[in-house]
Design a protein around this motif. Sequence first.
Motif, PDB file in Angstrom:
ATOM      1  N   LEU A 217       0.819  -1.203   0.000  1.00 56.68           N
ATOM      2  CA  LEU A 217       0.000   0.000   0.000  1.00 56.68           C
ATOM      3  C   LEU A 217       0.855   1.255   0.000  1.00 56.68           C
ATOM      4  O   LEU A 217       0.399   2.328  -0.439  1.00 56.68           O
ATOM      5  N   PHE A 218       2.096   1.150   0.493  1.00 58.29           N
ATOM      6  CA  PHE A 218       2.979   2.308   0.611  1.00 58.29           C
ATOM      7  C   PHE A 218       4.210   2.195  -0.290  1.00 58.29           C
ATOM      8  O   PHE A 218       5.156   2.947  -0.128  1.00 58.29           O
ATOM      9  N   THR A 219       4.173   1.266  -1.241  1.00 59.15           N
ATOM     10  CA  THR A 219       5.265   1.120  -2.198  1.00 59.15           C
ATOM     11  C   THR A 219       4.959   1.951  -3.434  1.00 59.15           C
ATOM     12  O   THR A 219       3.968   1.694  -4.137  1.00 59.15           O
ATOM     13  N   PRO A 220       5.756   2.977  -3.733  1.00 59.03           N
ATOM     14  CA  PRO A 220       5.422   3.847  -4.868  1.00 59.03           C
ATOM     15  C   PRO A 220       5.521   3.102  -6.194  1.00 59.03           C
ATOM     16  O   PRO A 220       6.320   2.177  -6.361  1.00 59.03           O
ATOM     17  N   GLY A 221       4.657   3.502  -7.117  1.00 59.04           N
ATOM     18  CA  GLY A 221       4.677   2.905  -8.443  1.00 59.04           C
ATOM     19  C   GLY A 221       3.285   2.541  -8.914  1.00 59.04           C
ATOM     20  O   GLY A 221       2.276   2.826  -8.255  1.00 59.04           O
ATOM     21  N   GLU A 222       3.242   1.915 -10.085  1.00 58.49           N
ATOM     22  CA  GLU A 222       1.962   1.549 -10.688  1.00 58.49           C
ATOM     23  C   GLU A 222       1.391   0.300 -10.022  1.00 58.49           C
ATOM     24  O   GLU A 222       2.123  -0.557  -9.516  1.00 58.49           O
ATOM     25  N   CYS A 223       0.068   0.221 -10.019  1.00 60.82           N
ATOM     26  CA  CYS A 223      -0.603  -0.955  -9.474  1.00 60.82           C
ATOM     27  C   CYS A 223      -1.958  -1.102 -10.150  1.00 60.82           C
ATOM     28  O   CYS A 223      -2.442  -0.187 -10.818  1.00 60.82           O
ATOM     29  N   ASP A 224      -2.547  -2.264  -9.981  1.00 58.83           N
ATOM     30  CA  ASP A 224      -3.884  -2.518 -10.507  1.00 58.83           C
ATOM     31  C   ASP A 224      -4.889  -2.451  -9.373  1.00 58.83           C
ATOM     32  O   ASP A 224      -4.625  -2.887  -8.245  1.00 58.83           O
ATOM     33  N   THR A 225      -6.052  -1.897  -9.655  1.00 61.58           N
ATOM     34  CA  THR A 225      -7.128  -1.803  -8.680  1.00 61.58           C
ATOM     35  C   THR A 225      -8.419  -2.280  -9.344  1.00 61.58           C
ATOM     36  O   THR A 225      -8.477  -2.438 -10.574  1.00 61.58           O
ATOM     37  N   PRO A 226      -9.481  -2.498  -8.562  1.00 59.05           N
ATOM     38  CA  PRO A 226     -10.762  -2.864  -9.178  1.00 59.05           C
ATOM     39  C   PRO A 226     -11.278  -1.827 -10.154  1.00 59.05           C
ATOM     40  O   PRO A 226     -12.087  -2.149 -11.020  1.00 59.05           O
ATOM     41  N   ASP A 227     -10.809  -0.567 -10.025  1.00 53.96           N
ATOM     42  CA  ASP A 227     -11.241   0.494 -10.932  1.00 53.96           C
ATOM     43  C   ASP A 227     -10.276   0.715 -12.090  1.00 53.96           C
ATOM     44  O   ASP A 227     -10.436   1.671 -12.851  1.00 53.96           O
ATOM     45  N   GLY A 228      -9.257  -0.153 -12.206  1.00 49.58           N
ATOM     46  CA  GLY A 228      -8.301  -0.009 -13.290  1.00 49.58           C
ATOM     47  C   GLY A 228      -6.919   0.351 -12.791  1.00 49.58           C
ATOM     48  O   GLY A 228      -6.653   0.361 -11.578  1.00 49.58           O
ATOM     49  N   PRO A 229      -5.998   0.684 -13.695  1.00 47.62           N
ATOM     50  CA  PRO A 229      -4.628   1.009 -13.303  1.00 47.62           C
ATOM     51  C   PRO A 229      -4.562   2.291 -12.488  1.00 47.62           C
ATOM     52  O   PRO A 229      -5.364   3.205 -12.669  1.00 47.62           O
ATOM     53  N   ALA A 230      -3.582   2.328 -11.561  1.00 47.65           N
ATOM     54  CA  ALA A 230      -3.421   3.491 -10.692  1.00 47.65           C
ATOM     55  C   ALA A 230      -1.954   3.617 -10.322  1.00 47.65           C
ATOM     56  O   ALA A 230      -1.131   2.746 -10.624  1.00 47.65           O
ATOM     57  N   VAL A 231      -1.621   4.713  -9.664  1.00 43.48           N
ATOM     58  CA  VAL A 231      -0.255   4.962  -9.204  1.00 43.48           C
ATOM     59  C   VAL A 231      -0.298   5.232  -7.701  1.00 43.48           C
ATOM     60  O   VAL A 231      -1.099   6.043  -7.230  1.00 43.48           O
ATOM     61  N   VAL A 232       0.570   4.530  -6.961  1.00 43.74           N
ATOM     62  CA  VAL A 232       0.682   4.723  -5.523  1.00 43.74           C
ATOM     63  C   VAL A 232       1.712   5.817  -5.251  1.00 43.74           C
ATOM     64  O   VAL A 232       2.829   5.766  -5.766  1.00 43.74           O
ATOM     65  N   GLU A 233       1.329   6.789  -4.436  1.00 44.63           N
ATOM     66  CA  GLU A 233       2.225   7.878  -4.093  1.00 44.63           C
ATOM     67  C   GLU A 233       2.216   8.088  -2.575  1.00 44.63           C
ATOM     68  O   GLU A 233       1.274   8.659  -2.032  1.00 44.63           O
TER      69      GLU A 233
END
Length: 407
Positions: A217-233
Motif C-alpha cells: 500500500l505504501f510502495t510507490p509505483g503503478e498498481c492494478d485496482t478494481p477500478d483499473g490502473p493506478a499509481v501509488v504515491e
Amino acid sequence: MIFDSLDVSYGEMWGSYRGMAHPDPMSRALAARKHAAGMDYAVLLSARERPLALVEYWPRRMWRVYLFDDRSWCMQMIDLKPHHTGMLLAHRNTRWQFSTEQEHSSGQWDVQETTTVLADRMVEVRSEFAGPRGAPTQPLHARAPGRSSSDPEHVPVRLLSAPVEDFLCPVPEFGDWQVFAPFLAQQGHEPATTVVLRDVSVDEGSGPLRATEIEQLFTPGECDTPDGPAVVEPVDAGLLRITSGQLAVSDPGWISDPRTVAVPPGEFPVTLSLLRTTHGARVAAARVTFLDSPPREWEMALRPDEDLELLGEGQFYGVGVDTGTAAFMDATRTVIEEQLDEDLFIPLDSDSRFSVELPGTEPEPNLIAFRAGQGDGAYPVWIGRTDDGRVGCVVVDFQLHSADGGE
C-alpha cells in the motif's frame, strides 16, 4: 402445507422484508458461536424450497419469528422474551392482510392486527386499517403502535382473558428449532409427528479478513485496482505526538469510543498512501510508524470484547467513519467542537489537502486527520509487529486496492 422435514440455514440479521434467502449467509458453526456469545444471527426454516419461518436471535435472549404462508408471503411477526427459567413468552403477535402481491411486496397492508399479552391474564387485540385506496400509507414496521392512517385516534381495541400458558414455549438450545414448529400452524403449515431438521448451511469459508500486501500500500509505483490502473504515491503527513502510550484511531468527530493500540510515547511519522487514477487521487491507507524494523506479522486491532471467532468470511472489526475523515491521535486527546469545521473539515474539503493537523501545545499531544478513501463506512486497522513482538506500525486500510473488501 404438511411438512415432515425442515431445511435449516443461517445468516446475519436481515428481516423478512428483504427477501426469502439469506443476503449474508453464515456457517452453522459460526451461528453456534454467536449464540453462545449472546450475539444476533438469523435462522431460516424452509420446506420444499419455500420459506416457512425466519427466526432471529437478539441480544438479551430475545427472539423474533416471521411466518410465511403458502405463497411465501410474510404474514406474521411474533416477538418472544424470557418469561421464567427455560421458557419464552410470545408477548406480541402481529398479523397482516394484503389484497395484492404488489401491496405485499411494498409492505402496504390492508389490516394489521396486534395481540399483546398484558399482566393479570389479559390480552389486548388492536386492529388497524389502512386508509382509502390511493391514500398514502406507511410500510410494515414504520408505523407507531396504535396508529392507523385512516383514524389515528380511534383504533379498535379488544381486551380478552387468556391464560399466560397459552403463549409460552421452551427456550431452544442451539439447533433445537423444532421448538418453533408449532408456530407454523398459525399460517396453515402442519408438522408431521416427527420433524427432521436438515442442515443446508454454507461452509465455514476462509474466515475473517486477513492482512495481505499491506506493505505494498505504501510502495510507490503503478498498481492494478478494481477500478483499473493506478499509481501509488506515499506522502508525509507530519509527526504524531503520543504522550500516554496509547494510540487512538477514530473518526475525529466521534472520539468517545476510539480503537486504541498500546505504543511507546514520543513523536512518530505519519504517512498517507495516495492512489492516483484518471479520476483523481484518494487516500488508500494511512500509517504511523514507531520502529524502522519491517513488520514480521500483521494482526487486526481488537477491543477486549472482540473475538475473531465471531466473524464470518471476509468480515472485520474496524474503525467507523461518519464524517468522511479518520485520525490518529493520543488516547487522551480531545477535540473542541468549534475546531472540527473551522480547523479540520473545511481544510480537507480542498482538493489539494488530504491531511490536517490539530496541534497541541508541547508537550501536549496533537491530532493528524486525513480523508477516508471511500468516505463513510468501517475500515480495518492493522498492527504490524516486529520479530520481537513490538508494535512497528499501525495502518488504516481504506480498501481501495483490493476487490474483496470485508464488512
